[in-house]
Design a protein around this motif. Structure first.
Motif, PDB file in Angstrom:
ATOM      1  N   GLY A  40     -56.829  82.719  18.641  1.00 28.81           N
ATOM      2  CA  GLY A  40     -57.901  83.111  19.539  1.00 28.81           C
ATOM      3  C   GLY A  40     -58.801  84.207  19.006  1.00 28.81           C
ATOM      4  N   ALA A  41     -58.604  84.625  17.768  1.00 31.49           N
ATOM      5  CA  ALA A  41     -59.379  85.743  17.210  1.00 31.49           C
ATOM      6  C   ALA A  41     -60.878  85.458  17.198  1.00 31.49           C
ATOM      7  CB  ALA A  41     -58.887  86.075  15.800  1.00 31.49           C
ATOM      8  N   CYS A  42     -61.273  84.238  16.875  1.00 30.21           N
ATOM      9  CA  CYS A  42     -62.700  83.929  16.790  1.00 30.21           C
ATOM     10  C   CYS A  42     -63.378  84.013  18.152  1.00 30.21           C
ATOM     11  CB  CYS A  42     -62.928  82.561  16.156  1.00 30.21           C
ATOM     12  SG  CYS A  42     -62.242  81.186  17.088  1.00 30.21           S
ATOM     13  N   CYS A 105     -68.760  77.207  18.515  1.00 37.72           N
ATOM     14  CA  CYS A 105     -67.297  77.164  18.631  1.00 37.72           C
ATOM     15  C   CYS A 105     -66.729  75.964  17.876  1.00 37.72           C
ATOM     16  CB  CYS A 105     -66.885  77.098  20.094  1.00 37.72           C
ATOM     17  SG  CYS A 105     -67.499  78.488  21.072  1.00 37.72           S
ATOM     18  N   HIS A 106     -67.433  74.855  17.916  1.00 38.07           N
ATOM     19  CA  HIS A 106     -67.015  73.676  17.149  1.00 38.07           C
ATOM     20  C   HIS A 106     -67.072  73.965  15.656  1.00 38.07           C
ATOM     21  CE1 HIS A 106     -66.751  70.416  20.147  1.00 38.07           C
ATOM     22  NE2 HIS A 106     -67.679  71.097  20.795  1.00 38.07           N
ATOM     23  N   ALA A 107     -68.049  74.772  15.246  1.00 33.33           N
ATOM     24  CA  ALA A 107     -68.282  75.027  13.818  1.00 33.33           C
ATOM     25  C   ALA A 107     -67.210  75.913  13.186  1.00 33.33           C
ATOM     26  CB  ALA A 107     -69.655  75.663  13.617  1.00 33.33           C
ATOM     27  N   CYS A 108     -66.588  76.785  13.958  1.00 32.30           N
ATOM     28  CA  CYS A 108     -65.554  77.665  13.411  1.00 32.30           C
ATOM     29  C   CYS A 108     -64.274  76.855  13.221  1.00 32.30           C
ATOM     30  CB  CYS A 108     -65.304  78.843  14.348  1.00 32.30           C
ATOM     31  SG  CYS A 108     -64.173  80.071  13.649  1.00 32.30           S
ATOM     32  N   MET A 109     -63.867  76.710  11.980  1.00 38.02           N
ATOM     33  CA  MET A 109     -62.706  75.881  11.661  1.00 38.02           C
ATOM     34  C   MET A 109     -61.521  76.755  11.235  1.00 38.02           C
ATOM     35  SD  MET A 109     -63.884  72.943  12.313  1.00 38.02           S
ATOM     36  CE  MET A 109     -62.557  71.932  11.743  1.00 38.02           C
ATOM     37  N   PRO A 110     -60.304  76.343  11.594  1.00 38.42           N
ATOM     38  CA  PRO A 110     -59.124  77.112  11.196  1.00 38.42           C
ATOM     39  C   PRO A 110     -59.090  77.351   9.678  1.00 38.42           C
ATOM     40  CG  PRO A 110     -58.515  75.341  12.690  1.00 38.42           C
ATOM     41  CD  PRO A 110     -59.960  75.136  12.334  1.00 38.42           C
ATOM     42  N   LEU A 116     -61.168  83.641   9.133  1.00 39.40           N
ATOM     43  CA  LEU A 116     -60.477  84.717   8.416  1.00 39.40           C
ATOM     44  C   LEU A 116     -61.060  86.090   8.739  1.00 39.40           C
ATOM     45  CD1 LEU A 116     -59.946  83.010   4.949  1.00 39.40           C
ATOM     46  CD2 LEU A 116     -58.359  83.142   6.883  1.00 39.40           C
ATOM     47  N   MET A 117     -62.392  86.154   8.894  1.00 39.43           N
ATOM     48  CA  MET A 117     -63.042  87.412   9.252  1.00 39.43           C
ATOM     49  C   MET A 117     -62.553  87.889  10.625  1.00 39.43           C
ATOM     50  SD  MET A 117     -67.145  88.173   9.580  1.00 39.43           S
ATOM     51  CE  MET A 117     -67.377  86.803  10.703  1.00 39.43           C
ATOM     52  N   ALA A 118     -62.492  86.973  11.584  1.00 41.32           N
ATOM     53  CA  ALA A 118     -62.041  87.319  12.929  1.00 41.32           C
ATOM     54  C   ALA A 118     -60.562  87.701  12.927  1.00 41.32           C
ATOM     55  CB  ALA A 118     -62.296  86.151  13.872  1.00 41.32           C
ATOM     56  N   ARG A 119     -59.763  86.974  12.168  1.00 38.04           N
ATOM     57  CA  ARG A 119     -58.337  87.290  12.091  1.00 38.04           C
ATOM     58  C   ARG A 119     -58.122  88.687  11.494  1.00 38.04           C
ATOM     59  NH1 ARG A 119     -54.583  83.335  12.881  1.00 38.04           N
ATOM     60  NH2 ARG A 119     -53.151  84.318  11.413  1.00 38.04           N
ATOM     61  N   ARG A 120     -58.875  89.021  10.449  1.00 40.34           N
ATOM     62  CA  ARG A 120     -58.762  90.355   9.849  1.00 40.34           C
ATOM     63  C   ARG A 120     -59.100  91.436  10.871  1.00 40.34           C
ATOM     64  NH1 ARG A 120     -61.706  87.934   5.680  1.00 40.34           N
ATOM     65  NH2 ARG A 120     -60.330  87.264   4.038  1.00 40.34           N
ATOM     66  N   ALA A 121     -60.145  91.196  11.667  1.00 36.67           N
ATOM     67  CA  ALA A 121     -60.574  92.189  12.665  1.00 36.67           C
ATOM     68  C   ALA A 121     -59.478  92.448  13.690  1.00 36.67           C
ATOM     69  CB  ALA A 121     -61.849  91.711  13.352  1.00 36.67           C
TER      70      ALA A 121
END
Length: 126
Positions: A40-42, A105-110, A116-121
């Motif tokens: 859910g980070a993104c 939201c569709h464009a952001c892929m696992p 990765l940017m959102a996960r790092r944050a």
């Protein structure tokens, strides 16, 4: 009599099933690492991210008004968290409008750069 695999170094040999199983296990662990429903980070990265850009009016009309920003520019956020996101970041999350979510939201892929940017944050493993 020698088998084709014994004569052709490019042919799969006895270790091919082991290598394939190892690759499959590696792919499964990577998929689990980037499982959106345990991340859910993104969806909780930036109030500027869930913006409408390429959706047509019919797509936008399907998104419930309670999830749309007052200025109609994108999804309503509570801080940086999309209002359609439920659950706890990094544990268990879900999208209240998954089938209707905006194109961004569709464009952001696992596992992609945005993911990765959102996960790092959020201090999640990348």
């Amino acid at each position: 009599m020698p088998q084709d695999a014994d004569r052709n170094p490019a042919a799969p040999g006895p270790s091919a099933p082991v290598a394939a199983a190892s690759l499959l296990a590696s792919q499964r662990s990577t998929a689990a690492l980037f499982d959106c429903q345990s991340c859910g980070a993104c969806c909780s990265y930036s109030a500027e991210w869930p913006r409408f850009s390429t959706e047509d009016d019919a797509q936008l009309d399907r998104i419930p008004a309670k999830y749309v920003a007052a200025n109609l520019s994108g999804m309503r956020c509570e801080g940086v968290r999309c209002s359609a996101l439920s659950g706890e970041i990094g544990k268990s999350t879900g999208c209240g409008i998954y089938e209707l979510r905006p194109d961004v939201c569709h464009a952001c892929m696992p596992g992609d750069d945005d993911c990765l940017m959102a996960r790092r944050a959020h201090g999640l493993p990348v």
